[in-house]
Design an enzyme around this catalytic site. Structure first.
Site, PDB file in Angstrom:
ATOM      1  N   ARG A  27       7.787  -2.545   2.968  1.00  0.00           N
ATOM      2  CA  ARG A  27       7.961  -2.607   4.420  1.00  0.00           C
ATOM      3  C   ARG A  27       8.320  -4.017   4.827  1.00  0.00           C
ATOM      4  NH1 ARG A  27       2.970   0.913   6.639  1.00  0.00           N
ATOM      5  NH2 ARG A  27       3.510   2.749   5.408  1.00  0.00           N
ATOM      6  N   LYS A  36      10.226   3.979   0.394  1.00  0.00           N
ATOM      7  CA  LYS A  36       9.173   4.314  -0.553  1.00  0.00           C
ATOM      8  C   LYS A  36       9.711   5.330  -1.555  1.00  0.00           C
ATOM      9  CE  LYS A  36       5.643   7.117   0.885  1.00  0.00           C
ATOM     10  NZ  LYS A  36       4.317   7.488   1.357  1.00  0.00           N
ATOM     11  N   SER A  40      -8.161   5.769   8.091  1.00  0.00           N
ATOM     12  CA  SER A  40      -6.995   5.368   8.876  1.00  0.00           C
ATOM     13  C   SER A  40      -6.199   6.580   9.353  1.00  0.00           C
ATOM     14  CB  SER A  40      -6.119   4.458   8.030  1.00  0.00           C
ATOM     15  OG  SER A  40      -5.824   5.101   6.801  1.00  0.00           O
ATOM     16  N   THR A  74       0.835  -1.203   0.000  1.00  0.00           N
ATOM     17  CA  THR A  74       0.000   0.000   0.000  1.00  0.00           C
ATOM     18  C   THR A  74       0.869   1.252   0.000  1.00  0.00           C
ATOM     19  OG1 THR A  74      -1.537  -1.263   1.373  1.00  0.00           O
ATOM     20  CG2 THR A  74      -1.992   1.079   1.147  1.00  0.00           C
ATOM     21  N   ASP A  93       2.456  11.679   8.850  1.00  0.00           N
ATOM     22  CA  ASP A  93       1.375  11.912   7.885  1.00  0.00           C
ATOM     23  C   ASP A  93      -0.008  11.608   8.443  1.00  0.00           C
ATOM     24  OD1 ASP A  93       1.745   9.205   7.857  1.00  0.00           O
ATOM     25  OD2 ASP A  93       2.012   9.019   5.686  1.00  0.00           O
ATOM     26  N   ARG A  94      -0.081  10.897   9.564  1.00  0.00           N
ATOM     27  CA  ARG A  94      -1.406  10.609  10.143  1.00  0.00           C
ATOM     28  C   ARG A  94      -1.729  11.592  11.259  1.00  0.00           C
ATOM     29  NH1 ARG A  94      -2.568   4.198  10.623  1.00  0.00           N
ATOM     30  NH2 ARG A  94      -2.103   3.718   8.459  1.00  0.00           N
ATOM     31  N   THR A 124      -7.969   2.054  -1.193  1.00  0.00           N
ATOM     32  CA  THR A 124      -7.149   2.386  -0.028  1.00  0.00           C
ATOM     33  C   THR A 124      -5.722   2.743  -0.445  1.00  0.00           C
ATOM     34  OG1 THR A 124      -8.461   0.944   1.345  1.00  0.00           O
ATOM     35  CG2 THR A 124      -6.231   1.413   2.118  1.00  0.00           C
ATOM     36  N   ASP A 157       5.915   8.875  10.879  1.00  0.00           N
ATOM     37  CA  ASP A 157       6.476   9.723   9.824  1.00  0.00           C
ATOM     38  C   ASP A 157       5.680  11.005   9.607  1.00  0.00           C
ATOM     39  OD1 ASP A 157       4.343   8.245   8.821  1.00  0.00           O
ATOM     40  OD2 ASP A 157       5.067   8.351   6.770  1.00  0.00           O
TER      41      ASP A 157
END
Ligand code: G1P
Ligand code: ZN
Length: 543
Positions: A22, A126, A365, A18, A281-282, A344, A279
């Site tokens: 990882r 990434k 999420s 996604t 972003d959330r 997603t 990181d």
């Protein structure tokens, strides 16, 4: 200093999921593992010669070592320049911004996002495109293909580059520019938001608590919230990034950000609480005694974004990932905005943002973002919330109540069953897929199935088709259950079950989500046979 070519053989399983590749950190640290994957990125993007890249990561264990390897490989393959965050640190949204403002050919972000860090935990790599967003499948497929054929990689044999000092240096003819990780990002935030209004709010006794979870946003939040916007020192907690995130799980949800939940649900709690992930972003948003679900937060931001200078002309359109609740759709319908439903993963928003079809998007999420970068952005969401609170002069609870009474409430919860044996998880999904045609019209746990399908996406911009993106069961009356397998896990399979029901009666809008959704939960279990397939009677995590 010498350029060497190292012989290698393909390593299985280097398939980006996604959000990049990882794996367990020790896997990444294994012989040739990182090197093979980086060489595959070079091949997948058509070579790195003459190109300029951005490089940074969330500071987790192995971040510093991996950065040195990537720099030596970029130099050996003829890259022109790499812009690196000081000490190889960059939050994901800050990296996206640097790619964009410098017009680079892309960037490499080292992170496993919200997964724990450390030698026995997770690491990730990434590639982001020149638009600042995660590589689309077309590119990640090329990278994966390259990883299955790679036979050698080039690397400079040399000392470590000093990344601790801001300034210019070089490595075998490749320019290296070490930049302050925070400065450009902070300047962008100042352009988007009404800093004066937020400053007044924070100076008026309105108390905030931002939990950086020992992860990358600590320095960003300290600089912006405390130093620039005047929140009292100590408003940002767990602000020093550590390679293992203080031994914690840097995922901003009620389970892992327990300390923040406790503070916000105490009688003396602050007025506003927020957290961000590994990181950056959330995000998680809270008021005193209120937890705002990410899906609701997205809807509230869409309804109120025009209070921030960066969005005062209104939104072009909005987008959400398929499993995200349809609270956003209600706002879009009321405002006459286009609302897109994507698979997603943030990468699917990129084309819509680039084409100017949407200016705000998000996922259940805990990811929310806009066209200011091409990643989701935790601190951005926090600042937009603060901007809205400052202008509306309401508490978080009042904003939520006002929102639900205007648009209706979508009760929502996600149930995760983690580390399920892959075969069993696949069997569950296969069985569901096999009976989709027979479900409509049947009655389950008091609900009648109206629709049953498997979500697939045809990108309206580039025409690409993405199949098998989750099983959707729609019930009469507007409830919904969605089933999909995670694409970011590193152990076995994670089954995600997304549950939702709509309530438009103001008298019923203040229930606990799990009890409001009890019949949908029961129906989901009955339809999918979760216990029968997995042996589990309870999810590991409910968000
Ligand atoms: C998860 C989330 C998804 C998010 C991704 C990267 O992916 O569900 O919304 O984009 O992490 O942060 P999943 O594990 O479900 O594939
Ligand atoms: Zn993340």
């Amino acid at each position: 200093m010498q350029r060497i070519t190292v012989q290698t053989t393909p390593i299985e399983g280097q398939k980006p999921g996604t959000s990049g590749l990882r794996k367990k950190t020790h896997v990444f640290m294994g012989p040739h593992y990182l090197e093979n994957f980086i060489q595959s990125i070079w091949i997948g993007i058509g070579g790195v010669e003459g190109k300029t890249l951005v490089l940074g990561g969330d500071g987790r264990y192995f971040n510093d070592r991996a950065a040195q390897v990537i720099l030596r490989m970029a130099a050996a393959s003829g890259a022109k320049k790499v812009i690196v965050g000081q000490n190889a640190i960059l939050s994901t949204p800050a990296a996206s911004n640097l790619i964009r403002i410098n017009g680079t050919d892309g960037g490499i972000i080292m992170s496993a996002s919200h997964n724990p860090g450390g030698p026995d935990e997770d690491f990730g790599v990434k590639f982001n495109m020149p638009n600042g967003g995660p590589a689309p499948e077309e590119v990640t497929n090329k990278i994966f293909e390259a990883s299955q054929k790679v036979t050698s990689y080039d690397i400079m044999e040399t000392q470590d580059v000093d990344l601790s000092e801001i300034g210019e240096t070089e490595l075998a003819g490749m320019e290296i520019q070490v930049v302050d990780p925070v400065a450009d990002y902070a300047a962008l935030m100042e352009k988007l938001f009404d800093f004066d209004a937020i400053r007044l709010l924070l100076g008026s006794g309105f108390r905030i608590r931002f939990d950086a979870m020992h992860a990358v946003t600590g320095p960003y939040a300290k600089a912006i919230l405390e130093q620039t916007l005047g929140a009292p020192a100590g408003s940002v907690v767990n602000a020093v990034p550590s390679p293992d995130f203080g031994g914690g799980h840097p995922d901003p949800n009620p389970i892992w950000a327990k300390e923040l939940m406790t503070a916000m649900f105490s009688s003396e709690g602050p007025d506003f609480g927020a957290a961000s992930d590994g990181d950056g972003d959330r995000n998680m948003i809270l008021g005193r005694n209120v937890y705002v679900t990410p899906s609701d937060s997205l809807a509230v931001l869409a309804a109120n974004a025009h209070f921030a200078p960066g969005y005062e002309d209104g939104l072009k359109g909005v987008a959400r990932s398929m499993p995200t609740s349809r609270a956003l759709d209600r706002v879009a319908a009321a405002k006459g905005l286009d609302c897109y439903e994507t698979p997603t993963g943030w990468k699917f928003f990129g084309n819509l943002l680039d084409a100017g079809r949407v200016s705000l998007c998000g996922e259940e999420s805990a990811g929310t973002g806009s066209d200011h970068v091409r990643e989701k952005d935790g601190l951005w969401a926090v600042l937009l919330w603060l901007n809205i609170l400052a202008i509306k002069q309401q508490s978080v609870a009042e904003i939520m109540m006002g929102h639900w009474s205007e648009f209706g409430r979508n009760y929502y919860s996600r149930h995760d069953y983690e580390a399920v044996e892959t075969d069993k998880a696949n069997a569950l999904i296969d069985e569901l897929r096999g009976k989709l045609d027979t479900l409509p019209g049947t009655s389950v746990s008091g609900l009648t199935v109206e629709t049953a399908d498997e979500f697939a996406y045809d990108d309206p911009i580039d025409g690409s088709h993405t199949g098998q993106q989750g099983i959707r069961i729609g019930f009469e009356g507007g409830a919904r259950a969605v089933f999909r397998l995670s694409g970011t896990g590193t152990v076995g399979a994670t089954l995600r079950v997304y549950l939702e029901d709509v309530e438009t009666d103001p008298m019923n809008m203040h229930r606990d989500a799990q009890s409001a959704l009890a019949n949908v939960i029961a129906a989901a279990d009955e339809i999918a046979g979760i216990t029968r397939h997995t042996g589990r009677t309870e999810p590991d995590v409910k968000t």
